[in-house]
Motif scaffolding. Structure first.
Motif, short mmCIF file in Angstrom:
data_model
loop_
_atom_site.label_atom_id
_atom_site.label_comp_id
_atom_site.label_asym_id
_atom_site.label_seq_id
_atom_site.Cartn_x
_atom_site.Cartn_y
_atom_site.Cartn_z
N ALA A 1 0.83 -1.21 0.00
CA ALA A 1 0.00 0.00 0.00
C ALA A 1 0.87 1.26 0.00
O ALA A 1 0.57 2.23 -0.70
N VAL A 2 1.95 1.23 0.75
CA VAL A 2 2.79 2.43 0.80
C VAL A 2 3.49 2.64 -0.55
O VAL A 2 3.77 3.77 -0.96
N THR A 3 3.74 1.54 -1.23
CA THR A 3 4.38 1.65 -2.55
C THR A 3 3.42 2.21 -3.59
O THR A 3 3.83 2.92 -4.50
N GLU A 4 2.14 1.90 -3.45
CA GLU A 4 1.17 2.33 -4.47
C GLU A 4 0.38 3.58 -4.11
O GLU A 4 -0.29 4.15 -4.98
N CYS A 5 0.44 4.02 -2.87
CA CYS A 5 -0.43 5.13 -2.47
C CYS A 5 -0.05 6.43 -3.20
O CYS A 5 1.09 6.60 -3.62
N ASP A 6 -1.03 7.33 -3.35
CA ASP A 6 -0.72 8.63 -3.97
C ASP A 6 -0.65 9.73 -2.91
O ASP A 6 -0.27 10.86 -3.22
N LEU A 7 -1.03 9.41 -1.67
CA LEU A 7 -0.87 10.37 -0.58
C LEU A 7 -0.51 9.60 0.69
O LEU A 7 -1.22 8.67 1.08
N LEU A 8 0.61 9.97 1.29
CA LEU A 8 1.02 9.33 2.53
C LEU A 8 0.85 10.34 3.66
O LEU A 8 1.46 11.42 3.63
N ILE A 9 0.01 9.98 4.64
CA ILE A 9 -0.18 10.86 5.79
C ILE A 9 0.60 10.25 6.95
O ILE A 9 0.17 9.27 7.56
N ALA A 10 1.78 10.79 7.19
CA ALA A 10 2.69 10.24 8.20
C ALA A 10 2.48 10.98 9.51
O ALA A 10 2.61 12.20 9.55
N VAL A 11 2.13 10.25 10.57
CA VAL A 11 1.82 10.91 11.84
C VAL A 11 2.63 10.28 12.97
O VAL A 11 2.51 9.08 13.23
N GLY A 12 3.47 11.09 13.62
CA GLY A 12 4.25 10.60 14.76
C GLY A 12 5.19 9.48 14.38
O GLY A 12 5.33 8.50 15.12
N VAL A 13 5.82 9.62 13.24
CA VAL A 13 6.77 8.61 12.75
C VAL A 13 8.04 9.33 12.31
O VAL A 13 8.06 10.54 12.17
N ARG A 14 9.11 8.55 12.08
CA ARG A 14 10.36 9.22 11.72
C ARG A 14 11.06 8.59 10.51
O ARG A 14 12.26 8.71 10.35
N PHE A 15 10.30 7.88 9.68
CA PHE A 15 10.87 7.30 8.45
C PHE A 15 12.16 6.55 8.76
O PHE A 15 13.18 6.72 8.10
N ASP A 16 12.08 5.68 9.78
CA ASP A 16 13.22 4.89 10.20
C ASP A 16 13.58 3.87 9.11
O ASP A 16 12.72 3.41 8.36
N ASP A 17 14.87 3.52 9.03
CA ASP A 17 15.30 2.60 7.96
C ASP A 17 14.65 1.22 8.07
O ASP A 17 14.50 0.54 7.06
N ARG A 18 14.25 0.80 9.27
CA ARG A 18 13.59 -0.50 9.40
C ARG A 18 12.14 -0.44 8.90
O ARG A 18 11.49 -1.47 8.72
N VAL A 19 11.66 0.77 8.69
CA VAL A 19 10.31 0.95 8.14
C VAL A 19 10.38 1.17 6.63
O VAL A 19 9.62 0.58 5.87
N THR A 20 11.32 1.98 6.20
CA THR A 20 11.29 2.44 4.80
C THR A 20 11.99 1.50 3.83
O THR A 20 11.69 1.49 2.65
N GLY A 21 12.94 0.70 4.32
CA GLY A 21 13.80 -0.01 3.38
C GLY A 21 14.55 1.04 2.56
O GLY A 21 14.85 2.13 3.06
N LYS A 22 14.80 0.72 1.29
CA LYS A 22 15.51 1.68 0.44
C LYS A 22 14.69 2.96 0.35
O LYS A 22 13.58 2.97 -0.16
N ILE A 23 15.24 4.05 0.85
CA ILE A 23 14.44 5.25 1.09
C ILE A 23 13.86 5.84 -0.20
O ILE A 23 12.73 6.32 -0.23
N ASP A 24 14.61 5.75 -1.30
CA ASP A 24 14.13 6.32 -2.56
C ASP A 24 12.91 5.57 -3.09
O ASP A 24 12.13 6.12 -3.85
N ALA A 25 12.81 4.28 -2.72
CA ALA A 25 11.71 3.48 -3.23
C ALA A 25 10.53 3.46 -2.26
O ALA A 25 9.58 2.71 -2.44
N PHE A 26 10.60 4.28 -1.22
CA PHE A 26 9.52 4.32 -0.23
C PHE A 26 8.50 5.37 -0.65
O PHE A 26 8.85 6.53 -0.87
N ALA A 27 7.26 4.94 -0.78
CA ALA A 27 6.17 5.83 -1.20
C ALA A 27 6.56 6.62 -2.46
O ALA A 27 6.47 7.85 -2.48
N PRO A 28 7.00 5.92 -3.52
CA PRO A 28 7.57 6.63 -4.68
C PRO A 28 6.53 7.44 -5.45
O PRO A 28 6.90 8.37 -6.16
N ASN A 29 5.25 7.07 -5.30
CA ASN A 29 4.22 7.76 -6.09
C ASN A 29 3.41 8.73 -5.26
O ASN A 29 2.38 9.22 -5.70
#
Lengths: 167, 556
Positions: B265-293
């Protein structure tokens, strides 16, 4: 990547310098120079830090500095109208005679003061921006620089504008 | 006339402190003498590290500031891992340490360590109190800093002579006012407007929520936004419990061991509403490919987290709850969204996989545990496979019922944190999900649970390996199990020696009766489950891969 001049107002408390230098080292920010001293506001110090980084890195530097409880205000004054100075002391090999005359002539041109004269050396005191001090150092190198020490840059905004504790 | 130590204890009472976790020593004797008849309960742990973790567990379970106390030198140094754990997970903690007398500071005196220097990078702030008259205000400020804004640990180091100084008059204590610390709670109105219009326009929105939501008490606001606008929710490890696991819009955990639904879902979503998070590497994996769209709205109370790892479109600095409420007020209920929700539902249906075989699978144990506890449990975990299995298979329905070391990944955290959680929430059944490796890192706390009759249940998923490291060795190091095998330990025998009851379980049929026995026992209990030795945590995103490049499938 470019050099940014960051002006910080901090609580004048034990350990504040180590909080700031520790932050820079553990987050991998590159300090070019740092100058700190008390200022006109009671209980506070002003700090001028020159940092190398791109815009995103400098943004992080500012935000991380702001998180420190003892930091009262952080301003990036790189693109603002400022006066900035560094001070350097340079001990140059200068035997009496032509050499010493040459050194003194250069000192004059740079409005540097001769503050010590030894049998074989003189010490020059110079203030100015980094480029001026770099230029003087380059010119004196041919005579032989025995010791060279310089402060970090200090800076203030020109005119009425200032960096005060009230946010 | 009163001593610095008395002033300290009175200041703690003024902050509403009821429980302290600590360990005495030479430099804190004056404080312990005051605690002897003070109306504050002191829990004597068996190692200072456990005091810090217990105070942390207390804070996470209750939302209040946890307090731990240790002597100078080794005592203070033993708190370090616990303080760092709290720092990484933004847990409000006040750590009080004794110090050598002021006139010996810097002289390498007996049991001297520069604990303010040592903890500078792992505390939100710290103090070395050199005047007894400052103690009251320092304690006030320390609790204020620890518990407000983005919470975190604060250390207060007190030299012994400061504790014994007789104060003529008690200096007045103002309310905490720090000119260098003014957290922002209300979101910027213009940014909120922009967020509202992006949420209104989005076709494939996704909520990505974490520990900041729990800290803010904003779980209900997340659920309301999700239901109002029909937005699926992915939670981080730290955010489990924000939305009930069985809520139709809940996709489960996102990240390295997250669900297919959340990671796709994060890979395909067109809007990411991030709340109280810090885009940690264990969450994002390769950062450029996280929520690319996606366009990204990031709501966080710490401005330094916004844009730190990933550029965002709408940054909103503020308290998660307050900002979400402002956004919700301006939104009009969304109808439909059939395509996106159907796609998400499809992933959810696909991800449940092969039935566990007849062996003693960890997934089965956790699910049975979840089933038995229902809505009456707090699950604390250690770190490693046990942590991930608990996170994946337990059905969390309420905030503050999942307590785990996320950022620092501290083995040995769970057992003492469970003790702390019990003192914060004595009405709940507190379970520590452990591995045989982690449990042995703070196993000495069996002494504490016996002394104070702490009814914590330890569920050891015993595979006689350091399981997560072994799993990486199996997958990425050609099965070369370098120093990850642990000899069998008779945990029931150890428990009994301390006076704690326990059962060893080796068969699937014994799982439920054993859990029932543990949960119906009044006191502490140790369950030693001899699980399949080479069970793995799946799915998994290999380090450095994109978040949708998952290997393996989750056990049923």
């Amino acid at each position: 990547m470019k050099l940014h001049t960051i002006h910080i107002l901090v609580e004048n408390r034990a350990g504040v310098l180590s909080r700031i230098s520790g932050l820079f080292s553990r987050r991998g920010f590159n300090i070019e120079s740092l100058a700190v001293g008390t200022c006109e506001e009671a209980g506070m110090s002003r700090m001028t830090i020159v940092v190398l980084g791109d815009d995103a890195q400098i943004e992080q530097v500012k935000k991380q500095l702001n998180k420190l409880i003892d930091v009262i205000k952080v301003s990036d004054i790189t693109d603002q109208s400022t006066v900035a100075r560094e001070l350097a002391l340079i001990k140059v090999a200068a035997e009496p005679g032509d050499t010493r005359a040459g050194v003194m002539q250069i000192a004059n041109i740079f409005r540097a003061k001769i503050i010590d004269v030894g049998a074989k050396t003189v010490i020059l005191e110079v203030t100015g921006d980094s480029e001026k001090i770099d230029a003087l150092e380059t010119l004196l190198r041919q005579y032989g620089i025995k010791e060279f020490v310089r402060t970090g840059k200090i800076a203030l905004l020109r005119g009425q504008k200032g960096i005060k504790s009230m946010k | 006339m009163k001593t610095g130590a008395k002033l300290l204890v009175e200041s703690l009472q003024r902050e509403g402190v009821e429980t302290i976790f600590g360990y005495p020593g030479g430099a804190v004797l004056p404080i312990y003498d005051e605690l002897y008849d003070a109306p504050i309960r002191h829990i004597l742990v068996r190692h200072e590290q456990a005091a810090a973790h217990a105070a942390d567990g207390y804070a996470r379970a209750s939302g209040r500031v946890g307090v731990c106390l240790a002597t100078s030198g080794p005592g203070a140094c033993n708190l370090v891992t616990g303080i760092a754990t709290a720092y990484m997970d933004s847990v409000p903690l006040v750590a009080i340490t004794g110090q050598v007398p002021t006139f010996m500071l810097g002289n390498d005196a007996f049991q001297e360590s520069d604990i303010t220097g040592i903890t500078m990078p792992i505390t939100k702030h710290n103090y070395l109190v050199k005047r007894a008259a400052d103690l009251g205000q320092v304690v006030k400020d320390a609790f204020y800093i620890a518990g407000t804004g983005r919470p975190g640990p604060v250390l207060v180091d007190i030299p012994k002579d400061v504790m014994t100084t007789q104060l003529e008059a008690e200096p007045p204590i103002g309310r905490a006012k720090l000119r260098g610390y003014q957290p922002t709670y209300e979101g910027h109105a213009l940014q909120i407007e922009k967020a509202v219009s992006l949420i209104g326009e989005a076709e494939r929105p996704l909520l990505y929520v974490g520990g900041g939501v729990i800290a803010s008490g904003a779980s209900e606001d997340v659920r309301r936004l999700a239901e109002l606008m029909l937005i699926p929710v992915a939670t981080t490890l730290m955010g489990l419990g924000t939305v009930p696991c069985d809520h139709p819009l809940n996709l489960g955990m996102i990240g390295m061991h997250g669900t297919e639904a959340a990671n796709y879902a994060v890979t395909e979503c067109d809007l990411l509403i991030a709340v109280g998070v810090r885009f940690d590497d264990r969450v994002t994996g390769k950062i450029d490919a996280f929520a690319p769209n996606a366009r990204i709205i990031h709501i966080d109370i710490d401005p330094a987290e916004i844009g730190k790892n990933k550029p965002v479109d709408i940054p909103i600095v503020g308290d998660a709850g307050k900002v979400l409420q402002s956004i919700i007020r301006r939104l009009i209920k969304k109808e439909g969204r059939e395509t996106w929700l159907a796609r998400v539902r499809h992933w959810k249906e696909e991800q449940t996989v092969r039935d566990g075989d007849d062996g003693l699978s960890p997934a089965y144990i956790i699910r049975e545990m979840s089933d038995l506890l229902g809505d009456h449990g707090i699950v604390v975990s250690e770190v490693g496979q046990n942590q991930m299995w608990a996170a994946q298979h337990y059905c969390f329905r309420r905030p503050r019922t999942w307590i785990s070391s996320g950022g620092l990944g501290t083995m040995g955290y769970g057992f003492p944190a469970a003790i702390g959680a019990h003192f914060a929430r004595p009405d709940e059944t507190v379970v520590d999900v452990a591995g045989d490796g982690s449990f042995q890192m703070n196993i000495q706390e069996l002494g504490t649970v016996v002394q104070y009759k702490v009814p914590v249940k330890v569920v050891v998923l015993n595979n006689m390996y350091l399981g997560m490291v072994r799993q990486w060795q199996e997958l990425f190091y050609d099965r070369r199990y370098s120093y990850t095998e642990l000899p069998a330990v008779d945990f029931v025998g150890i428990a009994r020696a301390y006076g704690v009851d326990g059962i060893r379980v080796e068969e699937r049929e014994e799982v439920r009766p054993a859990l029932e026995a543990a949960f119906t026992t009044d006191g502490p209990f140790v369950l030693d489950f001899r699980i399949e030795r080479e069970a793995n945590v799946f799915p998994m995103v290999p380090a450095g891969a994109a978040i949708n490049e998952m290997i393996g499938r989750r056990q049923a």
